[in-house]
Design an enzyme around this catalytic site. Structure first.
Site, short mmCIF file in Angstrom:
data_model
loop_
_atom_site.label_atom_id
_atom_site.label_comp_id
_atom_site.label_asym_id
_atom_site.label_seq_id
_atom_site.Cartn_x
_atom_site.Cartn_y
_atom_site.Cartn_z
N ARG A 240 0.85 -1.19 0.00
CA ARG A 240 0.00 0.00 0.00
C ARG A 240 0.89 1.24 0.00
O ARG A 240 1.95 1.27 0.65
CB ARG A 240 -0.92 0.02 1.22
CG ARG A 240 -2.13 -0.91 1.09
CD ARG A 240 -3.11 -0.45 0.01
NE ARG A 240 -4.29 -1.28 -0.12
CZ ARG A 240 -4.46 -2.23 -1.04
NH1 ARG A 240 -3.52 -2.51 -1.91
NH2 ARG A 240 -5.60 -2.91 -1.11
N HIS B 203 -1.29 -0.24 -10.07
CA HIS B 203 -2.03 -1.12 -9.15
C HIS B 203 -2.54 -2.37 -9.88
O HIS B 203 -3.73 -2.69 -9.85
CB HIS B 203 -3.19 -0.37 -8.47
CG HIS B 203 -3.62 -1.01 -7.17
ND1 HIS B 203 -4.02 -0.31 -6.08
CD2 HIS B 203 -3.69 -2.33 -6.81
CE1 HIS B 203 -4.34 -1.14 -5.10
NE2 HIS B 203 -4.14 -2.39 -5.53
P1 NAP Z 1 -1.98 -10.65 5.49
O1 NAP Z 1 -2.04 -12.11 5.20
O2 NAP Z 1 -2.97 -10.05 6.41
O3 NAP Z 1 -0.50 -10.36 6.02
C1 NAP Z 1 -0.12 -9.11 6.51
C2 NAP Z 1 1.30 -9.23 7.03
O4 NAP Z 1 1.73 -7.94 7.45
C3 NAP Z 1 1.43 -10.17 8.25
O5 NAP Z 1 2.63 -10.89 8.17
C4 NAP Z 1 1.47 -9.17 9.40
O6 NAP Z 1 2.17 -9.65 10.54
C5 NAP Z 1 2.23 -8.04 8.78
N1 NAP Z 1 2.00 -6.78 9.48
C6 NAP Z 1 0.84 -6.11 9.64
N2 NAP Z 1 1.04 -4.99 10.36
C7 NAP Z 1 2.35 -4.97 10.66
C8 NAP Z 1 3.18 -4.07 11.39
N3 NAP Z 1 2.68 -2.96 11.96
N4 NAP Z 1 4.49 -4.37 11.52
C9 NAP Z 1 5.01 -5.49 10.98
N5 NAP Z 1 4.28 -6.39 10.28
C10 NAP Z 1 2.96 -6.13 10.12
O7 NAP Z 1 -2.06 -9.82 4.11
P2 NAP Z 1 -1.73 -10.31 2.63
O8 NAP Z 1 -2.86 -11.12 2.11
O9 NAP Z 1 -0.37 -10.88 2.59
O10 NAP Z 1 -1.78 -8.90 1.86
C11 NAP Z 1 -0.86 -7.87 2.19
C12 NAP Z 1 -1.29 -6.57 1.52
O11 NAP Z 1 -1.02 -6.61 0.12
C13 NAP Z 1 -2.79 -6.28 1.57
O12 NAP Z 1 -3.16 -5.75 2.84
C14 NAP Z 1 -2.94 -5.26 0.47
O13 NAP Z 1 -2.76 -3.97 1.00
C15 NAP Z 1 -1.79 -5.58 -0.49
N6 NAP Z 1 -2.29 -6.07 -1.80
C16 NAP Z 1 -1.91 -5.40 -2.94
C17 NAP Z 1 -2.34 -5.84 -4.17
C18 NAP Z 1 -1.90 -5.17 -5.44
O14 NAP Z 1 -2.38 -5.50 -6.53
N7 NAP Z 1 -0.99 -4.22 -5.39
C19 NAP Z 1 -3.16 -6.97 -4.27
C20 NAP Z 1 -3.54 -7.62 -3.09
C21 NAP Z 1 -3.10 -7.17 -1.86
P3 NAP Z 1 1.68 -10.94 11.38
O15 NAP Z 1 2.05 -12.12 10.51
O16 NAP Z 1 2.45 -10.88 12.62
O17 NAP Z 1 0.20 -10.79 11.54
#
Ligand code: NAP
Length: 300
Positions: free
Chosen positions: A215, A263
Protein backbone atom coordinates in the site's frame (compact mmCIF):
# COMPACT_ATOMS: atom_id res chain seq x y z
CA UNK A 1 -28.94 -18.55 1.54
CA UNK A 2 -29.45 -14.98 0.28
CA UNK A 3 -26.32 -13.06 -0.50
CA UNK A 4 -26.02 -9.37 -1.36
CA UNK A 5 -23.30 -8.42 -3.86
CA UNK A 6 -21.83 -4.92 -3.54
CA UNK A 7 -18.87 -3.93 -5.69
CA UNK A 8 -18.14 -1.61 -8.62
CA UNK A 9 -20.79 -2.14 -11.34
CA UNK A 10 -18.51 -3.99 -13.80
CA UNK A 11 -17.62 -6.57 -11.14
CA UNK A 12 -21.05 -8.21 -11.35
CA UNK A 13 -20.45 -9.70 -14.81
CA UNK A 14 -16.96 -10.86 -13.80
CA UNK A 15 -18.05 -12.50 -10.55
CA UNK A 16 -21.66 -13.69 -10.70
CA UNK A 17 -21.10 -16.78 -12.93
CA UNK A 18 -18.12 -18.04 -10.90
CA UNK A 19 -19.86 -17.41 -7.56
CA UNK A 20 -23.05 -19.18 -8.66
CA UNK A 21 -21.06 -22.13 -9.97
CA UNK A 22 -19.10 -22.44 -6.71
CA UNK A 23 -22.15 -22.02 -4.49
CA UNK A 24 -25.32 -23.14 -6.31
CA UNK A 25 -27.43 -22.98 -3.15
CA UNK A 26 -26.80 -19.24 -2.90
CA UNK A 27 -29.30 -16.65 -4.18
CA UNK A 28 -27.01 -13.83 -5.29
CA UNK A 29 -28.60 -10.39 -5.61
CA UNK A 30 -27.60 -6.78 -6.19
CA UNK A 31 -30.37 -5.22 -4.13
CA UNK A 32 -33.38 -5.88 -1.92
CA UNK A 33 -34.50 -5.69 1.70
CA UNK A 34 -31.29 -5.51 3.78
CA UNK A 35 -32.84 -7.59 6.57
CA UNK A 36 -33.31 -10.50 4.14
CA UNK A 37 -29.61 -11.11 3.49
CA UNK A 38 -27.54 -13.76 5.25
CA UNK A 39 -24.22 -12.51 3.91
CA UNK A 40 -22.62 -9.73 1.87
CA UNK A 41 -19.91 -10.09 -0.75
CA UNK A 42 -18.12 -6.76 -0.75
CA UNK A 43 -15.52 -4.82 -2.69
CA UNK A 44 -14.90 -1.06 -2.74
CA UNK A 45 -16.87 0.93 -5.32
CA UNK A 46 -20.25 -0.66 -4.57
CA UNK A 47 -23.45 0.83 -3.21
CA UNK A 48 -23.38 -0.27 0.46
CA UNK A 49 -21.98 2.26 2.89
CA UNK A 50 -24.31 1.68 5.84
CA UNK A 51 -24.16 -1.92 7.10
CA UNK A 52 -26.50 -1.34 10.06
CA UNK A 53 -29.73 -2.36 8.25
CA UNK A 54 -28.16 -5.75 7.37
CA UNK A 55 -29.05 -6.99 10.83
CA UNK A 56 -29.33 -10.69 9.87
CA UNK A 57 -26.05 -10.78 7.97
CA UNK A 58 -23.59 -13.25 9.47
CA UNK A 59 -20.58 -12.48 7.28
CA UNK A 60 -19.21 -9.69 5.13
CA UNK A 61 -16.77 -11.34 2.74
CA UNK A 62 -14.31 -8.94 1.12
CA UNK A 63 -13.15 -9.65 -2.45
CA UNK A 64 -10.00 -7.69 -1.72
CA UNK A 65 -7.03 -8.75 0.44
CA UNK A 66 -6.58 -5.17 1.65
CA UNK A 67 -9.51 -4.06 3.83
CA UNK A 68 -8.46 -0.53 4.82
CA UNK A 69 -11.45 1.00 3.01
CA UNK A 70 -14.03 -0.98 5.02
CA UNK A 71 -12.38 -1.86 8.34
CA UNK A 72 -12.94 1.58 9.86
CA UNK A 73 -16.64 1.74 8.83
CA UNK A 74 -18.42 2.34 12.16
CA UNK A 75 -21.68 0.80 10.90
CA UNK A 76 -19.98 -2.54 10.24
CA UNK A 77 -20.54 -4.76 13.25
CA UNK A 78 -20.84 -8.05 11.34
CA UNK A 79 -17.81 -10.38 11.04
CA UNK A 80 -15.51 -9.27 8.19
CA UNK A 81 -13.35 -11.75 6.27
CA UNK A 82 -10.63 -10.62 3.91
CA UNK A 83 -9.71 -12.33 0.65
CA UNK A 84 -7.16 -15.11 0.51
CA UNK A 85 -7.09 -16.40 -3.06
CA UNK A 86 -4.49 -18.78 -4.51
CA UNK A 87 -4.70 -16.95 -7.87
CA UNK A 88 -4.11 -13.58 -6.20
CA UNK A 89 -1.13 -14.96 -4.27
CA UNK A 90 0.37 -16.54 -7.40
CA UNK A 91 -0.03 -13.27 -9.32
CA UNK A 92 1.67 -11.30 -6.56
CA UNK A 93 4.53 -13.78 -6.26
CA UNK A 94 5.09 -13.57 -10.04
CA UNK A 95 5.00 -9.75 -10.02
CA UNK A 96 7.53 -9.56 -7.18
CA UNK A 97 9.76 -12.23 -8.71
CA UNK A 98 9.79 -10.48 -12.09
CA UNK A 99 10.80 -7.09 -10.72
CA UNK A 100 13.28 -8.71 -8.33
CA UNK A 101 14.97 -10.38 -11.30
CA UNK A 102 15.11 -7.04 -13.14
CA UNK A 103 16.94 -5.55 -10.17
CA UNK A 104 19.11 -8.59 -9.56
CA UNK A 105 20.30 -9.03 -13.18
CA UNK A 106 20.70 -5.27 -13.75
CA UNK A 107 18.49 -5.48 -16.83
CA UNK A 108 18.35 -1.71 -17.17
CA UNK A 109 22.12 -1.53 -17.67
CA UNK A 110 22.13 -2.81 -21.23
CA UNK A 111 20.93 -0.04 -23.53
CA UNK A 112 21.04 -0.68 -27.31
CA UNK A 113 23.63 2.05 -27.80
CA UNK A 114 26.76 0.29 -29.08
CA UNK A 115 28.52 0.32 -25.70
CA UNK A 116 29.99 -3.05 -24.59
CA UNK A 117 29.19 -2.96 -20.86
CA UNK A 118 30.90 -6.13 -19.68
CA UNK A 119 32.33 -4.68 -16.46
CA UNK A 120 29.71 -6.06 -14.10
CA UNK A 121 28.72 -9.71 -13.83
CA UNK A 122 25.60 -10.10 -11.68
CA UNK A 123 26.11 -12.18 -8.54
CA UNK A 124 24.15 -15.37 -8.12
CA UNK A 125 20.79 -15.10 -6.39
CA UNK A 126 22.35 -16.83 -3.38
CA UNK A 127 24.55 -13.73 -2.93
CA UNK A 128 21.65 -11.24 -3.14
CA UNK A 129 19.74 -10.84 0.15
CA UNK A 130 16.07 -9.96 -0.25
CA UNK A 131 13.81 -8.75 2.55
CA UNK A 132 10.04 -8.97 2.44
CA UNK A 133 8.06 -6.65 4.74
CA UNK A 134 4.90 -8.62 5.62
CA UNK A 135 4.89 -12.37 6.04
CA UNK A 136 1.18 -12.84 5.34
CA UNK A 137 -0.40 -14.82 2.52
CA UNK A 138 1.27 -12.72 -0.16
CA UNK A 139 4.63 -12.30 1.57
CA UNK A 140 4.93 -16.05 2.15
CA UNK A 141 3.95 -16.89 -1.44
CA UNK A 142 6.55 -14.44 -2.73
CA UNK A 143 9.18 -15.84 -0.36
CA UNK A 144 8.56 -19.37 -1.72
CA UNK A 145 9.17 -18.20 -5.30
CA UNK A 146 12.33 -16.30 -4.39
CA UNK A 147 13.69 -19.12 -2.22
CA UNK A 148 13.20 -21.54 -5.13
CA UNK A 149 15.47 -19.35 -7.28
CA UNK A 150 18.06 -19.23 -4.51
CA UNK A 151 17.67 -15.79 -2.91
CA UNK A 152 18.31 -15.66 0.84
CA UNK A 153 15.05 -14.20 2.20
CA UNK A 154 14.50 -12.26 5.40
CA UNK A 155 10.92 -11.61 6.47
CA UNK A 156 9.48 -8.87 8.68
CA UNK A 157 6.18 -9.23 10.51
CA UNK A 158 4.47 -7.88 13.61
CA UNK A 159 4.55 -11.23 15.39
CA UNK A 160 7.86 -12.55 14.03
CA UNK A 161 6.07 -15.87 13.60
CA UNK A 162 8.46 -18.40 11.97
CA UNK A 163 8.19 -19.23 8.25
CA UNK A 164 10.07 -22.18 6.82
CA UNK A 165 13.20 -21.18 4.91
CA UNK A 166 12.86 -17.50 5.85
CA UNK A 167 14.70 -15.59 8.60
CA UNK A 168 11.73 -13.78 10.17
CA UNK A 169 12.16 -10.84 12.51
CA UNK A 170 9.85 -8.30 14.09
CA UNK A 171 12.71 -5.81 14.33
CA UNK A 172 12.59 -3.38 11.38
CA UNK A 173 16.26 -2.24 11.51
CA UNK A 174 17.38 -5.90 11.43
CA UNK A 175 15.08 -6.56 8.47
CA UNK A 176 16.38 -3.57 6.51
CA UNK A 177 20.10 -3.86 7.26
CA UNK A 178 20.94 -6.50 4.63
CA UNK A 179 18.16 -5.85 2.12
CA UNK A 180 19.68 -5.31 -1.30
CA UNK A 181 16.14 -5.73 -2.61
CA UNK A 182 13.23 -4.75 -0.35
CA UNK A 183 9.71 -5.94 -1.17
CA UNK A 184 6.86 -4.36 0.80
CA UNK A 185 3.70 -6.42 1.26
CA UNK A 186 2.22 -4.78 4.34
CA UNK A 187 -1.43 -3.76 4.84
CA UNK A 188 -2.43 -0.13 5.33
CA UNK A 189 -2.97 0.30 9.07
CA UNK A 190 -2.20 3.09 11.56
CA UNK A 191 0.98 1.18 12.50
CA UNK A 192 2.33 0.79 8.96
CA UNK A 193 1.69 4.32 7.70
CA UNK A 194 4.98 6.09 6.93
CA UNK A 195 6.95 3.12 8.27
CA UNK A 196 9.34 3.67 5.38
CA UNK A 197 10.28 7.24 6.26
CA UNK A 198 13.66 8.93 5.84
CA UNK A 199 15.11 7.13 8.87
CA UNK A 200 14.00 3.67 7.70
CA UNK A 201 15.08 4.27 4.11
CA UNK A 202 18.45 5.33 5.49
CA UNK A 203 18.88 1.91 7.09
CA UNK A 204 18.84 0.15 3.71
CA UNK A 205 22.23 -0.66 2.16
CA UNK A 206 23.41 1.86 -0.44
CA UNK A 207 22.17 0.89 -3.90
CA UNK A 208 19.12 -1.04 -2.66
CA UNK A 209 15.96 -1.45 -4.74
CA UNK A 210 12.52 -0.97 -3.23
CA UNK A 211 9.51 -2.79 -4.67
CA UNK A 212 6.14 -1.78 -3.16
CA UNK A 213 2.98 -3.60 -4.22
CA UNK A 214 1.52 -3.42 -0.67
CA UNK A 215 0.00 0.00 0.00
CA UNK A 216 1.20 3.51 -0.86
CA UNK A 217 0.77 4.88 2.66
CA UNK A 218 3.76 2.81 3.80
CA UNK A 219 6.22 5.18 2.17
CA UNK A 220 6.99 8.85 2.77
CA UNK A 221 7.01 9.93 -0.90
CA UNK A 222 9.33 12.90 -0.36
CA UNK A 223 11.80 10.84 1.68
CA UNK A 224 11.88 8.23 -1.08
CA UNK A 225 12.57 10.84 -3.75
CA UNK A 226 15.34 12.32 -1.56
CA UNK A 227 16.90 8.87 -1.06
CA UNK A 228 16.84 8.27 -4.84
CA UNK A 229 18.25 11.73 -5.62
CA UNK A 230 21.04 11.22 -3.08
CA UNK A 231 21.97 7.92 -4.76
CA UNK A 232 21.25 6.00 -1.57
CA UNK A 233 18.55 3.94 -3.28
CA UNK A 234 19.06 2.70 -6.83
CA UNK A 235 15.45 2.34 -7.91
CA UNK A 236 11.86 2.06 -6.70
CA UNK A 237 9.15 0.00 -8.37
CA UNK A 238 5.81 1.26 -7.09
CA UNK A 239 2.41 -0.30 -7.77
CA UNK A 240 0.38 1.48 -5.07
CA UNK A 241 0.10 5.14 -4.12
CA UNK A 242 -1.45 7.49 -1.60
CA UNK A 243 -3.69 8.81 -4.37
CA UNK A 244 -4.83 6.45 -7.13
CA UNK A 245 -4.74 6.88 -10.04
CA UNK A 246 -1.36 8.55 -9.44
CA UNK A 247 -1.90 12.21 -10.50
CA UNK A 248 -0.18 13.05 -13.83
CA UNK A 249 1.94 15.77 -12.19
CA UNK A 250 3.27 13.51 -9.41
CA UNK A 251 7.10 13.45 -9.44
CA UNK A 252 7.09 9.62 -9.45
CA UNK A 253 5.95 9.73 -13.10
CA UNK A 254 8.96 11.80 -14.11
CA UNK A 255 11.78 10.36 -12.00
CA UNK A 256 14.28 8.12 -13.79
CA UNK A 257 14.75 6.13 -10.59
CA UNK A 258 11.07 5.19 -10.32
CA UNK A 259 8.99 2.65 -12.20
CA UNK A 260 5.24 3.14 -11.82
CA UNK A 261 2.84 0.27 -12.38
CA UNK A 262 -0.89 1.09 -12.07
CA UNK A 263 -2.03 -1.12 -9.15
CA UNK A 264 -1.95 -4.24 -11.30
CA UNK A 265 0.43 -6.39 -9.22
CA UNK A 266 -2.22 -8.94 -8.31
CA UNK A 267 -5.93 -9.22 -8.91
CA UNK A 268 -8.41 -11.45 -7.12
CA UNK A 269 -9.38 -14.03 -9.74
CA UNK A 270 -13.02 -15.18 -9.76
CA UNK A 271 -12.20 -18.74 -10.86
CA UNK A 272 -9.85 -19.39 -7.91
CA UNK A 273 -11.50 -17.06 -5.38
CA UNK A 274 -15.14 -18.13 -5.81
CA UNK A 275 -14.57 -21.52 -4.10
CA UNK A 276 -12.91 -19.68 -1.20
CA UNK A 277 -15.91 -17.37 -0.88
CA UNK A 278 -18.31 -20.33 -1.08
CA UNK A 279 -16.52 -22.18 1.71
CA UNK A 280 -16.67 -19.13 3.96
CA UNK A 281 -20.35 -18.48 3.24
CA UNK A 282 -21.17 -22.09 4.12
CA UNK A 283 -19.12 -21.83 7.31
CA UNK A 284 -21.00 -18.68 8.30
CA UNK A 285 -24.37 -20.35 7.68
CA UNK A 286 -23.51 -23.53 9.56
CA UNK A 287 -21.83 -21.77 12.47
CA UNK A 288 -18.47 -23.30 11.51
CA UNK A 289 -15.14 -21.49 11.65
CA UNK A 290 -14.90 -18.57 9.22
CA UNK A 291 -11.44 -18.26 7.73
CA UNK A 292 -9.40 -15.06 7.37
CA UNK A 293 -11.45 -12.97 9.78
CA UNK A 294 -10.18 -9.43 10.08
CA UNK A 295 -9.01 -8.30 13.51
CA UNK A 296 -10.58 -4.83 13.79
CA UNK A 297 -8.20 -3.70 16.52
CA UNK A 298 -5.15 -4.44 14.32
CA UNK A 299 -6.82 -3.21 11.12
CA UNK A 300 -5.95 -6.25 8.97
P1 NAP B 1 -1.98 -10.65 5.49
O1 NAP B 1 -2.04 -12.11 5.20
O2 NAP B 1 -2.97 -10.05 6.41
O3 NAP B 1 -0.50 -10.36 6.02
C1 NAP B 1 -0.12 -9.11 6.51
C2 NAP B 1 1.30 -9.23 7.03
O4 NAP B 1 1.73 -7.94 7.45
C3 NAP B 1 1.43 -10.17 8.25
O5 NAP B 1 2.63 -10.89 8.17
C4 NAP B 1 1.47 -9.17 9.40
O6 NAP B 1 2.17 -9.65 10.54
C5 NAP B 1 2.23 -8.04 8.78
N1 NAP B 1 2.00 -6.78 9.48
C6 NAP B 1 0.84 -6.11 9.64
N2 NAP B 1 1.04 -4.99 10.36
C7 NAP B 1 2.35 -4.97 10.66
C8 NAP B 1 3.18 -4.07 11.39
N3 NAP B 1 2.68 -2.96 11.96
N4 NAP B 1 4.49 -4.37 11.52
C9 NAP B 1 5.01 -5.49 10.98
N5 NAP B 1 4.28 -6.39 10.28
C10 NAP B 1 2.96 -6.13 10.12
O7 NAP B 1 -2.06 -9.82 4.11
P2 NAP B 1 -1.73 -10.31 2.63
O8 NAP B 1 -2.86 -11.12 2.11
O9 NAP B 1 -0.37 -10.88 2.59
O10 NAP B 1 -1.78 -8.90 1.86
C11 NAP B 1 -0.86 -7.87 2.19
C12 NAP B 1 -1.29 -6.57 1.52
O11 NAP B 1 -1.02 -6.61 0.12
C13 NAP B 1 -2.79 -6.28 1.57
O12 NAP B 1 -3.16 -5.75 2.84
C14 NAP B 1 -2.94 -5.26 0.47
O13 NAP B 1 -2.76 -3.97 1.00
C15 NAP B 1 -1.79 -5.58 -0.49
N6 NAP B 1 -2.29 -6.07 -1.80
C16 NAP B 1 -1.91 -5.40 -2.94
C17 NAP B 1 -2.34 -5.84 -4.17
C18 NAP B 1 -1.90 -5.17 -5.44
O14 NAP B 1 -2.38 -5.50 -6.53
N7 NAP B 1 -0.99 -4.22 -5.39
C19 NAP B 1 -3.16 -6.97 -4.27
C20 NAP B 1 -3.54 -7.62 -3.09
C21 NAP B 1 -3.10 -7.17 -1.86
P3 NAP B 1 1.68 -10.94 11.38
O15 NAP B 1 2.05 -12.12 10.51
O16 NAP B 1 2.45 -10.88 12.62
O17 NAP B 1 0.20 -10.79 11.54
Amino acid sequence: MRVRFSARPQAWDEWAPALRAACPEMVLERGGDPAAFDAIIYAPGGDIEDFAPYRNTRLVQSLWAGVERIVTNQTLTQPLARMVDPGLAAGMAEYCTGWTMRAHLGMDRYAQDGIWRNGQIPPLAAERPVTILGMGELGRATARHLRAIGFPVTGFSRSGHPVEGVAVTSDLPTALAQAQILIALLPDTPDTRNLMDAASLGLLPKGAWLINPGRGTLIDDHALLDALDAGHLAHAVLDVFRTEPLPPDHPFWHHAGVTVTPHIAAETRPETAAPVVAANLRAAMSGGPISCLVDRSRGY
